[in-house]
Design a protein around this motif. Sequence first.
Motif, PDB file in Angstrom:
ATOM      1  N   THR A   1      45.270 -13.525  61.594  1.00  0.00           N
ATOM      2  CA  THR A   1      45.086 -14.654  60.679  1.00  0.00           C
ATOM      3  C   THR A   1      45.062 -14.148  59.232  1.00  0.00           C
ATOM      4  O   THR A   1      44.847 -12.960  58.985  1.00  0.00           O
ATOM      5  N   SER A   2      45.240 -15.090  58.299  1.00  0.00           N
ATOM      6  CA  SER A   2      45.114 -14.740  56.873  1.00  0.00           C
ATOM      7  C   SER A   2      43.735 -14.160  56.604  1.00  0.00           C
ATOM      8  O   SER A   2      43.584 -13.192  55.840  1.00  0.00           O
ATOM      9  N   GLU A   3      42.697 -14.743  57.216  1.00  0.00           N
ATOM     10  CA  GLU A   3      41.333 -14.264  56.981  1.00  0.00           C
ATOM     11  C   GLU A   3      41.168 -12.809  57.452  1.00  0.00           C
ATOM     12  O   GLU A   3      40.544 -12.000  56.757  1.00  0.00           O
ATOM     13  N   ARG A   4      41.749 -12.479  58.625  1.00  0.00           N
ATOM     14  CA  ARG A   4      41.661 -11.075  59.078  1.00  0.00           C
ATOM     15  C   ARG A   4      42.378 -10.140  58.114  1.00  0.00           C
ATOM     16  O   ARG A   4      41.908  -9.021  57.858  1.00  0.00           O
ATOM     17  N   ILE A   5      43.516 -10.578  57.599  1.00  0.00           N
ATOM     18  CA  ILE A   5      44.260  -9.744  56.639  1.00  0.00           C
ATOM     19  C   ILE A   5      43.430  -9.526  55.374  1.00  0.00           C
ATOM     20  O   ILE A   5      43.319  -8.405  54.864  1.00  0.00           O
ATOM     21  N   LEU A   6      42.787 -10.602  54.898  1.00  0.00           N
ATOM     22  CA  LEU A   6      42.011 -10.479  53.657  1.00  0.00           C
ATOM     23  C   LEU A   6      40.764  -9.617  53.864  1.00  0.00           C
ATOM     24  O   LEU A   6      40.377  -8.845  52.970  1.00  0.00           O
ATOM     25  N   ALA A   7      40.155  -9.710  55.040  1.00  0.00           N
ATOM     26  CA  ALA A   7      39.008  -8.844  55.335  1.00  0.00           C
ATOM     27  C   ALA A   7      39.457  -7.380  55.367  1.00  0.00           C
ATOM     28  O   ALA A   7      38.777  -6.490  54.828  1.00  0.00           O
TER      29      ALA A   7
ATOM     30  N   HIS B   1      52.179 -13.921  56.255  1.00  0.00           N
ATOM     31  CA  HIS B   1      51.026 -14.640  55.658  1.00  0.00           C
ATOM     32  C   HIS B   1      51.027 -14.573  54.126  1.00  0.00           C
ATOM     33  O   HIS B   1      50.616 -15.522  53.465  1.00  0.00           O
ATOM     34  N   PHE B   2      51.439 -13.425  53.575  1.00  0.00           N
ATOM     35  CA  PHE B   2      51.443 -13.240  52.118  1.00  0.00           C
ATOM     36  C   PHE B   2      52.811 -12.707  51.725  1.00  0.00           C
ATOM     37  O   PHE B   2      53.180 -11.602  52.129  1.00  0.00           O
ATOM     38  N   ALA B   3      53.542 -13.517  50.958  1.00  0.00           N
ATOM     39  CA  ALA B   3      54.971 -13.245  50.723  1.00  0.00           C
ATOM     40  C   ALA B   3      55.221 -12.025  49.840  1.00  0.00           C
ATOM     41  O   ALA B   3      56.348 -11.561  49.732  1.00  0.00           O
ATOM     42  N   SER B   4      54.181 -11.527  49.172  1.00  0.00           N
ATOM     43  CA  SER B   4      54.373 -10.397  48.261  1.00  0.00           C
ATOM     44  C   SER B   4      53.034  -9.692  48.056  1.00  0.00           C
ATOM     45  O   SER B   4      51.968 -10.246  48.363  1.00  0.00           O
ATOM     46  N   LYS B   5      53.115  -8.496  47.491  1.00  0.00           N
ATOM     47  CA  LYS B   5      51.907  -7.772  47.096  1.00  0.00           C
ATOM     48  C   LYS B   5      51.084  -8.621  46.132  1.00  0.00           C
ATOM     49  O   LYS B   5      49.856  -8.718  46.236  1.00  0.00           O
ATOM     50  N   GLN B   6      51.767  -9.280  45.199  1.00  0.00           N
ATOM     51  CA  GLN B   6      51.093 -10.128  44.210  1.00  0.00           C
ATOM     52  C   GLN B   6      50.325 -11.262  44.903  1.00  0.00           C
ATOM     53  O   GLN B   6      49.165 -11.540  44.571  1.00  0.00           O
TER      54      GLN B   6
ATOM     55  N   ALA C   1      45.185 -13.538  46.565  1.00  0.00           N
ATOM     56  CA  ALA C   1      44.361 -14.153  47.620  1.00  0.00           C
ATOM     57  C   ALA C   1      43.054 -13.379  47.818  1.00  0.00           C
ATOM     58  O   ALA C   1      41.996 -13.980  48.040  1.00  0.00           O
ATOM     59  N   VAL C   2      43.111 -12.061  47.710  1.00  0.00           N
ATOM     60  CA  VAL C   2      41.893 -11.278  47.933  1.00  0.00           C
ATOM     61  C   VAL C   2      40.926 -11.470  46.747  1.00  0.00           C
ATOM     62  O   VAL C   2      39.704 -11.536  46.928  1.00  0.00           O
ATOM     63  N   THR C   3      41.486 -11.612  45.549  1.00  0.00           N
ATOM     64  CA  THR C   3      40.649 -11.876  44.362  1.00  0.00           C
ATOM     65  C   THR C   3      40.009 -13.262  44.480  1.00  0.00           C
ATOM     66  O   THR C   3      38.803 -13.433  44.247  1.00  0.00           O
TER      67      THR C   3
END
Lengths: 169, 169
Positions: free
Chosen positions: A6-12, A45-50, A55-57
């Motif tokens: 999930t996006s949440e797992r990626i952000l964690a 989930h996230f199309a680019s490094k940016q 999203a993490v910020t």
Amino acid sequence: MTQPLTSERILAAAEDVLRRHGPQKANVVDVARALGVSHGAVYRHFASKQALREAVTRRWLHEFHTILEPIDEPRAWIRALSAAKRGTARVDPELFATYSALCDEQSAVVDEHVAWMVGQLEAMVGDKGRPLLQATTRFHHPAHVHEWSDPEIEHDLERVLDLVLPPAQ
Amino acid sequence: MTQPLTSERILAAAEDVLRRHGPQKANVVDVARALGVSHGAVYRHFASKQALREAVTRRWLHEFHTILEPIDEPRAWIRALSAAKRGTARVDPELFATYSALCDEQSAVVDEHVAWMVGQLEAMVGDKGRPLLQATTRFHHPAHVHEWSDPEIEHDLERVLDLVLPPAQ
């Protein structure tokens, strides 16, 4: 059994990477490696490094919103904002510095955060909301983190609150 | 004919060295070289690199004091402080960044500068002086230099001044 990605797992995972390697490493390849998945899986989930860095910020700043949202009295709200920022910096100064560096580069995300905070204060004090947030900058803006270990910091905040939100109001 | 080597000549040379080489180079050897004198001659005025760095930082901050000293109305005083810092940053952003870095390391000199500013304001508004200076941090503290190019900055300052120094006062 593998958990779904999930996006949440990626952000964690991105936060773990930040904690261990600093602000430069919050990129798709490093986060995919930490999760043991292909970077293609993260890119879905996230199309680019940016996009990932934004999203993490945003996720970090949103933690402050969760604390502040239930508070509807302006002095209590400003005290909670200041205490949450100071507490976060005290508990993990390096991670705080890492997120501060991310914020310096993600000005659109910070603008959203500031607009959210101004909106909250405006709901309480009308058009004094924006100047009220700005007048208390020293007590919540990460650029002042080195002043927050001053034993006078809470006393100083109370004195500024007396000036900007006089009890007689 | 050689000019006598005064402390003021040494400090002016130190500022030139800072302008050309950044904050790391404000040391006795580089300044002596720039003046074409022995480093012993500089040491007779400044006993250490630390003493020289303190003196050059103090000299820079003193320029703001010279601007502010004649002003005896608190709004005008805060406006002048903010305008002087913003103007200095706009005219030579690199030198401003260099002096900001020196200030970050010379905390005793900055404490003197803050105490001087608080004293000036206290002479005008009594014990509101310290919170007044802190409430306008965003408009004069070098950590906010990147916000000073915002076209709203002067308007924002006026809104904060309305909050902290209401005209009816």
